[in-house]
Scaffold this motif. Structure first.
Motif, PDB file in Angstrom:
ATOM      1  N   LEU A 278      -4.991 -38.138 -26.358  1.00 34.02           N
ATOM      2  CA  LEU A 278      -4.302 -36.472 -26.899  1.00 34.02           C
ATOM      3  C   LEU A 278      -3.675 -36.868 -28.015  1.00 34.02           C
ATOM      4  CD1 LEU A 278      -3.453 -35.091 -23.427  1.00 34.02           C
ATOM      5  CD2 LEU A 278      -5.119 -34.246 -25.231  1.00 34.02           C
ATOM      6  N   GLY A 279      -3.261 -38.132 -28.067  1.00 34.17           N
ATOM      7  CA  GLY A 279      -2.095 -38.905 -29.529  1.00 34.17           C
ATOM      8  C   GLY A 279      -1.131 -38.759 -29.219  1.00 34.17           C
ATOM      9  N   ALA A 280      -0.847 -38.683 -27.057  1.00 36.86           N
ATOM     10  CA  ALA A 280       0.580 -38.938 -26.950  1.00 36.86           C
ATOM     11  C   ALA A 280       1.445 -40.325 -27.097  1.00 36.86           C
ATOM     12  CB  ALA A 280       0.353 -37.943 -25.774  1.00 36.86           C
ATOM     13  N   GLU A 281       2.350 -40.130 -27.314  1.00 39.54           N
ATOM     14  CA  GLU A 281       3.471 -41.362 -27.531  1.00 39.54           C
ATOM     15  C   GLU A 281       3.810 -41.785 -26.418  1.00 39.54           C
ATOM     16  OE1 GLU A 281       5.809 -41.958 -30.370  1.00 39.54           O
ATOM     17  OE2 GLU A 281       3.673 -40.609 -32.031  1.00 39.54           O
ATOM     18  N   LYS A 282       4.454 -40.570 -25.368  1.00 44.97           N
ATOM     19  CA  LYS A 282       5.145 -40.637 -23.712  1.00 44.97           C
ATOM     20  C   LYS A 282       4.641 -39.618 -22.644  1.00 44.97           C
ATOM     21  CE  LYS A 282      10.024 -40.792 -22.612  1.00 44.97           C
ATOM     22  NZ  LYS A 282      11.023 -40.459 -22.618  1.00 44.97           N
ATOM     23  N   ILE A 283       4.785 -40.123 -21.793  1.00 43.22           N
ATOM     24  CA  ILE A 283       4.233 -39.214 -20.998  1.00 43.22           C
ATOM     25  C   ILE A 283       5.491 -39.263 -19.139  1.00 43.22           C
ATOM     26  CG2 ILE A 283       2.893 -38.987 -18.633  1.00 43.22           C
ATOM     27  CD1 ILE A 283       1.047 -39.180 -21.554  1.00 43.22           C
ATOM     28  N   ILE A 284       5.385 -38.286 -19.344  1.00 50.34           N
ATOM     29  CA  ILE A 284       6.820 -37.959 -18.065  1.00 50.34           C
ATOM     30  C   ILE A 284       5.809 -36.747 -17.317  1.00 50.34           C
ATOM     31  CG2 ILE A 284       8.470 -36.030 -17.760  1.00 50.34           C
ATOM     32  CD1 ILE A 284       9.444 -36.031 -20.374  1.00 50.34           C
ATOM     33  N   TRP A 285       6.619 -37.628 -15.759  1.00 49.52           N
ATOM     34  CA  TRP A 285       5.785 -37.255 -14.877  1.00 49.52           C
ATOM     35  C   TRP A 285       6.934 -36.603 -13.583  1.00 49.52           C
ATOM     36  CZ3 TRP A 285       0.880 -38.748 -12.419  1.00 49.52           C
ATOM     37  CH2 TRP A 285       0.081 -39.891 -13.297  1.00 49.52           C
ATOM     38  N   LEU A 286       7.013 -35.013 -13.591  1.00 51.12           N
ATOM     39  CA  LEU A 286       7.486 -34.182 -12.882  1.00 51.12           C
ATOM     40  C   LEU A 286       6.617 -33.747 -11.843  1.00 51.12           C
ATOM     41  CD1 LEU A 286       7.465 -30.871 -16.084  1.00 51.12           C
ATOM     42  CD2 LEU A 286       8.771 -32.365 -15.323  1.00 51.12           C
TER      43      LEU A 286
END
Length: 212
Positions: A63-71
């Motif tokens: 996805l080209g994401a640079e940061k992941i946040i877990w909810l």
């Protein structure tokens, strides 16, 4: 059911750990996992950590994401283990909508508050604090009817719905098209409010309400 409550608790604990692990990725967070999952073998601990890392790596890769946040949570009683796009969604960079209720007696209140608390402390990949817009859930609980249930076919191991069981209804489960935003409606007094809020956020798109 008690079994479903236990499963939900385990998912919450794992999500808490994911948040901690992904921030630190050290022995302290490893020790946290051991406390939270007493009796889990060393091999299972390692597998869990590797799974978390793989999830993040794949999301970044594909996805080209640079940061992941877990909810911590999704929408109450969601049989898909509370998938994120029903509770929180991006409007534009640094701006999200979050499913919300002010009713502290509603099971969704603590769930949404848990997500709000995480997002309030987080930043996006560019270091910007999030602008969080609270999007109300339907005022009345949306429950499955006998007629609707008659059209269901359940697979082995799948959660089985019951008549009058609360459904995971949320206006956050909208669809962004090229020139419009398709928004679910539930014949609820908050239908209009949800359309108005999303209209103010998507000023260059037509809001198309559709009965869910």
């Amino acid at each position: 059911s008690v079994d479903e409550q236990d499963k939900r608790k385990q998912r919450i604990e794992l999500t808490d750990y994911c948040q901690e692990f992904c921030e630190k990725n050290d022995e302290m967070s490893r020790a946290l996992l051991k406390r939270m999952f007493a009796g889990v073998s060393e091999e299972q601990l390692q597998t869990t950590m590797q799974t978390i890392i793989q999830i993040e790596d794949n999301l970044k890769k594909y996805l080209g994401a640079e940061k992941i946040i877990w909810l911590k949570h999704g929408i109450y009683n969601d049989e898909t283990n509370e998938h994120v796009d029903n509770v929180c969604a991006f409007i534009k960079p640094g701006s999200v909508v979050l499913a919300w209720t002010d009713d502290k007696e509603d099971e969704q209140y603590e769930m949404s508050k848990g997500c709000f608390d995480i997002l309030s402390k987080e930043t996006d990949a560019k270091g910007r604090k999030f602008k969080i817009t609270k999007l109300p859930i339907p005022k009345k609980h949306i429950c499955i009817t006998e007629e609707e249930l008659a059209g269901f076919q359940f697979e082995e191991g799948e959660d089985i719905r019951e008549v009058n069981e609360r459904l995971a209804a949320s206006y956050v489960n909208f669809y962004i098209a090229n020139n419009s935003v398709i928004v679910p409606q539930f014949n609820d007094e908050n239908d209009k409010l949800a359309v108005e809020i999303l209209g103010s956020l998507f000023k260059n798109r037509k809001i198309v309400p559709i009965y869910a």
